[in-house]
Write a protein that holds these residues in place. Sequence first.
Motif, short mmCIF file in Angstrom:
data_model
loop_
_atom_site.label_atom_id
_atom_site.label_comp_id
_atom_site.label_asym_id
_atom_site.label_seq_id
_atom_site.Cartn_x
_atom_site.Cartn_y
_atom_site.Cartn_z
N GLU A 4 0.83 -1.20 0.00
CA GLU A 4 0.00 0.00 0.00
C GLU A 4 0.87 1.26 0.00
O GLU A 4 0.58 2.23 -0.69
CB GLU A 4 -0.94 0.01 1.21
N ASP A 5 1.94 1.26 0.77
CA ASP A 5 2.84 2.40 0.87
C ASP A 5 4.19 2.05 0.28
O ASP A 5 4.83 1.07 0.70
CB ASP A 5 3.02 2.82 2.33
N HIS A 6 4.65 2.87 -0.68
CA HIS A 6 6.01 2.67 -1.18
C HIS A 6 6.99 3.35 -0.23
O HIS A 6 6.61 3.98 0.77
CB HIS A 6 6.14 3.15 -2.63
N ILE A 11 8.52 7.08 4.41
CA ILE A 11 9.38 8.15 4.91
C ILE A 11 8.56 9.40 5.23
O ILE A 11 8.75 10.03 6.28
CB ILE A 11 10.48 8.46 3.87
N ARG A 12 7.65 9.76 4.35
CA ARG A 12 6.83 10.95 4.57
C ARG A 12 5.96 10.79 5.81
O ARG A 12 5.83 11.72 6.63
CB ARG A 12 5.95 11.22 3.35
N LYS A 13 5.36 9.62 5.99
CA LYS A 13 4.54 9.38 7.18
C LYS A 13 5.37 9.50 8.45
O LYS A 13 4.95 10.11 9.43
CB LYS A 13 3.88 8.00 7.10
N GLU A 41 7.47 11.32 -3.31
CA GLU A 41 6.38 11.28 -4.30
C GLU A 41 6.37 9.99 -5.09
O GLU A 41 5.30 9.42 -5.35
CB GLU A 41 6.52 12.47 -5.26
N THR A 42 7.53 9.50 -5.47
CA THR A 42 7.59 8.36 -6.40
C THR A 42 8.00 7.05 -5.74
O THR A 42 7.74 5.97 -6.29
CB THR A 42 8.60 8.66 -7.52
N GLY A 43 8.70 7.13 -4.60
CA GLY A 43 9.23 5.93 -3.98
C GLY A 43 10.58 5.50 -4.53
O GLY A 43 11.12 4.48 -4.12
N HIS A 44 11.12 6.29 -5.45
CA HIS A 44 12.40 5.93 -6.08
C HIS A 44 13.40 7.07 -5.97
O HIS A 44 13.03 8.25 -5.95
CB HIS A 44 12.18 5.60 -7.56
N ALA A 67 15.23 -2.75 3.63
CA ALA A 67 14.63 -3.95 3.02
C ALA A 67 13.40 -3.57 2.18
O ALA A 67 13.17 -4.16 1.12
CB ALA A 67 14.25 -4.94 4.11
N ILE A 68 12.62 -2.61 2.66
CA ILE A 68 11.49 -2.12 1.86
C ILE A 68 12.01 -1.55 0.54
O ILE A 68 11.46 -1.82 -0.54
CB ILE A 68 10.70 -1.04 2.63
#
Length: 273
Positions: A4-6, A11-13, A41-44, A67-68
């Motif tokens: 659900e969350d990248h 990190i933002r949360k 924004e993108t997870g990358h 690991a995520i």
Amino acid sequence: MNLEDHLGDIIRKAATMNSVPAAQAASAAGLTENELAALEETGHCAKKINFAGLAKAVGLNAAKLEAIAAGWQPVKADLSIWREIRVITTRDEDMLVNCYLIWDEVTRDTALFDTGVDAKPILDIIATEDLTLRHVFITHSHYDHVEALPKIREAFPKVRLHSGSKNAPVDQRNKTAEIVHLGGLRVTHRETPGHAEDGVTYIVGNWQEDAPHVAVVGDAIFAGSMGRGNPSWELARQKVREQILTLPAETLLCPGHGPLTTVAQEKEHNPFF
């Protein structure tokens, strides 16, 4: 199913939870503020991230966070162990939301946990499997989890509702230590507010062949992440620790979004815990 969350969402949360300014988080990660914003924004991120520094700054576990980033996913659950459980995923624009049908295979008495945004796939399974819907359990009253409720109630006007909402009619509110019987299955609940004021986790036990408990957790916890602390981040995290991660390790966790997981996997891999 993707998490659900990248990485960026997590990190933002965490930064929001701990009131960490973007400049501080970016510096700890070895990134510019623009690079951190793009990552969130993108997870990358093409640049190497200082996970140890970033995790310490925003209050996460560094090894689990890395690991995520490397692509960790929970092991896919073999639902045949429980036999009579179905995951129904409906879409609201770009958002996917899960709800769950569980029934006793002898009596065919059935419970629905949340409704998602579309009643049709739920009603189709009920008809195909020749089920009788007895109960609807609501994990929290955010619209994506209750949007299809009117159509469900129209199709089954005698269905009993269960909710943690203080605004619900008295006969629909969860009662302390209440046990709801679904044929041979038993449904209990634990209050898990934080993401939502009326957040509840429902635990289904007494499965045939001693299958592990099933916990429908709403948006309290996701595989590798957790729900936003809308009323309270601190309370949200505390309730997950106290009410969900204290369940037996093999307990199947059924979240409102993203893939299924287990207590053991979240203890080992969720960077918030």
